[in-house]
Structures are given as structure tokens and as C-alpha cells.
Design a protein around this motif. Structure first.
Motif, short mmCIF file in Angstrom:
data_model
loop_
_atom_site.label_atom_id
_atom_site.label_comp_id
_atom_site.label_asym_id
_atom_site.label_seq_id
_atom_site.Cartn_x
_atom_site.Cartn_y
_atom_site.Cartn_z
N LEU A 45 -16.11 5.46 5.19
CA LEU A 45 -15.19 4.37 4.88
C LEU A 45 -13.87 4.92 4.34
O LEU A 45 -12.79 4.40 4.66
CB LEU A 45 -15.82 3.41 3.87
CG LEU A 45 -17.07 2.69 4.36
CD1 LEU A 45 -17.68 1.88 3.23
CD2 LEU A 45 -16.76 1.81 5.55
N ARG A 46 -13.94 5.97 3.54
CA ARG A 46 -12.74 6.60 3.00
C ARG A 46 -11.89 7.17 4.13
O ARG A 46 -10.67 7.03 4.15
CB ARG A 46 -13.13 7.69 2.00
CG ARG A 46 -11.99 8.16 1.14
CD ARG A 46 -12.48 9.01 -0.02
NE ARG A 46 -13.19 8.17 -0.99
CZ ARG A 46 -14.48 8.30 -1.30
NH1 ARG A 46 -15.21 9.23 -0.75
NH2 ARG A 46 -15.03 7.50 -2.19
N LYS A 47 -12.53 7.82 5.11
CA LYS A 47 -11.80 8.37 6.25
C LYS A 47 -11.17 7.25 7.07
O LYS A 47 -10.04 7.40 7.55
CB LYS A 47 -12.73 9.21 7.13
CG LYS A 47 -13.13 10.52 6.50
CD LYS A 47 -14.14 11.25 7.36
CE LYS A 47 -14.68 12.46 6.63
NZ LYS A 47 -15.79 13.09 7.36
N MET A 48 -11.88 6.16 7.25
CA MET A 48 -11.32 5.02 7.98
C MET A 48 -10.12 4.44 7.24
O MET A 48 -9.10 4.09 7.86
CB MET A 48 -12.39 3.94 8.19
CG MET A 48 -13.50 4.34 9.13
SD MET A 48 -14.87 3.17 9.18
CE MET A 48 -14.10 1.72 9.82
N GLY A 49 -10.23 4.34 5.94
CA GLY A 49 -9.11 3.85 5.13
C GLY A 49 -7.91 4.77 5.20
O GLY A 49 -6.77 4.31 5.34
N LEU A 50 -8.16 6.07 5.14
CA LEU A 50 -7.07 7.04 5.24
C LEU A 50 -6.40 6.96 6.61
O LEU A 50 -5.17 7.02 6.71
CB LEU A 50 -7.58 8.46 4.97
CG LEU A 50 -6.54 9.57 5.03
CD1 LEU A 50 -5.44 9.34 3.99
CD2 LEU A 50 -7.21 10.91 4.83
N ALA A 52 -6.20 4.34 8.49
CA ALA A 52 -5.41 3.10 8.51
C ALA A 52 -4.11 3.29 7.74
O ALA A 52 -3.05 2.82 8.18
CB ALA A 52 -6.23 1.96 7.91
N ILE A 53 -4.17 3.95 6.61
CA ILE A 53 -2.95 4.20 5.81
C ILE A 53 -1.96 5.05 6.60
O ILE A 53 -0.78 4.74 6.68
CB ILE A 53 -3.31 4.87 4.48
CG1 ILE A 53 -4.05 3.89 3.57
CG2 ILE A 53 -2.07 5.41 3.78
CD1 ILE A 53 -4.68 4.54 2.35
N LEU A 57 1.78 4.04 7.92
CA LEU A 57 2.98 4.80 7.58
C LEU A 57 3.73 5.26 8.82
O LEU A 57 4.96 5.26 8.85
CB LEU A 57 2.61 5.99 6.70
CG LEU A 57 2.15 5.64 5.27
CD1 LEU A 57 1.64 6.89 4.56
CD2 LEU A 57 3.27 4.98 4.50
N VAL A 58 2.99 5.64 9.86
CA VAL A 58 3.63 6.04 11.11
C VAL A 58 4.37 4.85 11.73
O VAL A 58 5.52 4.96 12.16
CB VAL A 58 2.60 6.63 12.09
CG1 VAL A 58 3.19 6.77 13.49
CG2 VAL A 58 2.11 7.98 11.59
N PHE A 59 3.73 3.67 11.74
CA PHE A 59 4.38 2.48 12.28
C PHE A 59 5.64 2.14 11.48
O PHE A 59 6.68 1.79 12.05
CB PHE A 59 3.43 1.28 12.28
CG PHE A 59 2.40 1.31 13.36
CD1 PHE A 59 2.73 1.68 14.65
CD2 PHE A 59 1.09 0.98 13.09
CE1 PHE A 59 1.77 1.72 15.66
CE2 PHE A 59 0.13 1.00 14.08
CZ PHE A 59 0.46 1.38 15.37
N LEU A 60 5.55 2.24 10.17
CA LEU A 60 6.73 1.97 9.34
C LEU A 60 7.85 2.96 9.62
O LEU A 60 9.02 2.58 9.72
CB LEU A 60 6.36 2.01 7.85
CG LEU A 60 5.56 0.82 7.34
CD1 LEU A 60 5.11 1.09 5.91
CD2 LEU A 60 6.37 -0.44 7.42
N ALA A 61 7.51 4.24 9.75
CA ALA A 61 8.52 5.24 10.04
C ALA A 61 9.17 5.00 11.40
O ALA A 61 10.39 5.12 11.54
CB ALA A 61 7.89 6.64 9.98
N LEU A 62 8.36 4.66 12.39
CA LEU A 62 8.91 4.37 13.71
C LEU A 62 9.80 3.13 13.68
O LEU A 62 10.86 3.11 14.31
CB LEU A 62 7.77 4.17 14.72
CG LEU A 62 7.00 5.43 15.10
CD1 LEU A 62 5.79 5.08 15.97
CD2 LEU A 62 7.89 6.43 15.81
N ALA A 63 9.38 2.11 12.96
CA ALA A 63 10.18 0.90 12.87
C ALA A 63 11.52 1.17 12.19
O ALA A 63 12.57 0.69 12.63
CB ALA A 63 9.42 -0.18 12.11
N ARG A 64 11.49 1.96 11.14
CA ARG A 64 12.75 2.28 10.44
C ARG A 64 13.67 3.13 11.30
O ARG A 64 14.88 3.03 11.23
CB ARG A 64 12.44 2.99 9.13
CG ARG A 64 11.84 2.06 8.08
CD ARG A 64 11.67 2.76 6.77
NE ARG A 64 12.94 3.23 6.26
CZ ARG A 64 13.62 2.69 5.26
NH1 ARG A 64 13.12 1.62 4.68
NH2 ARG A 64 14.76 3.18 4.85
#
Length: 67
Positions: A45-50, A52-53, A57-64
Motif C-alpha cells: 500500500l505504501r508503494k502504491m501511495g508513493l 500515486a504521489i 507531481l509529474v502531472f503537476l510539473a507537466l501542467a505547469r
């Protein structure tokens, strides 16, 4: 750095929409999937959460960068 309340509310709204889509579209399958997730070890679950995080962050960086 300015705090943009409109952007925060838009992001929260989008997160809720995206979280609600699986329950709306696959409501019959969600209990089984949630049961499957509850049986996973914490490390998985921790790996899945990481993952997702990092994806977020990649989507946010691409959007910016491109918008």
C-alpha cells in the motif's frame, strides 16, 4: 508566493470528481476491490501511495510547463 484560493478549491473539486468516478461507474466491483486492497501488506500500500504521489507531481510539473 500568493495563495490562490480559487486554484485550491478547483484542485479539491477535481480530486473529488476523480475519486468518485470508480464508485459511480463500477459500484458493483468496488467492494471486492476494496477487500483486495485491505488484504495487501502495508509495504504494498505504501508503494502504491508513493506511485500515486509521484504520478501526481509529474502531472503537476507537466501542467505547469506546458499550460
Amino acid at each position: 508566493m500568493n495563495f490562490d484560493l480559487k486554484l485550491l478549491l478547483a484542485a479539491l473539486g477535481l480530486a473529488l470528481v476523480l475519486e468518485g468516478i470508480p464508485y459511480f461507474l463500477w459500484s458493483e466491483k468496488m467492494p471486492g476491490y476494496l477487500r483486495f486492497l485491505s488484504e495487501q501488506p502495508p509495504a504494498t500500500l505504501r508503494k502504491m501511495g508513493l506511485a500515486a504521489i509521484i504520478s501526481g507531481l509529474v502531472f503537476l510539473a507537466l501542467a505547469r510547463r506546458f499550460l
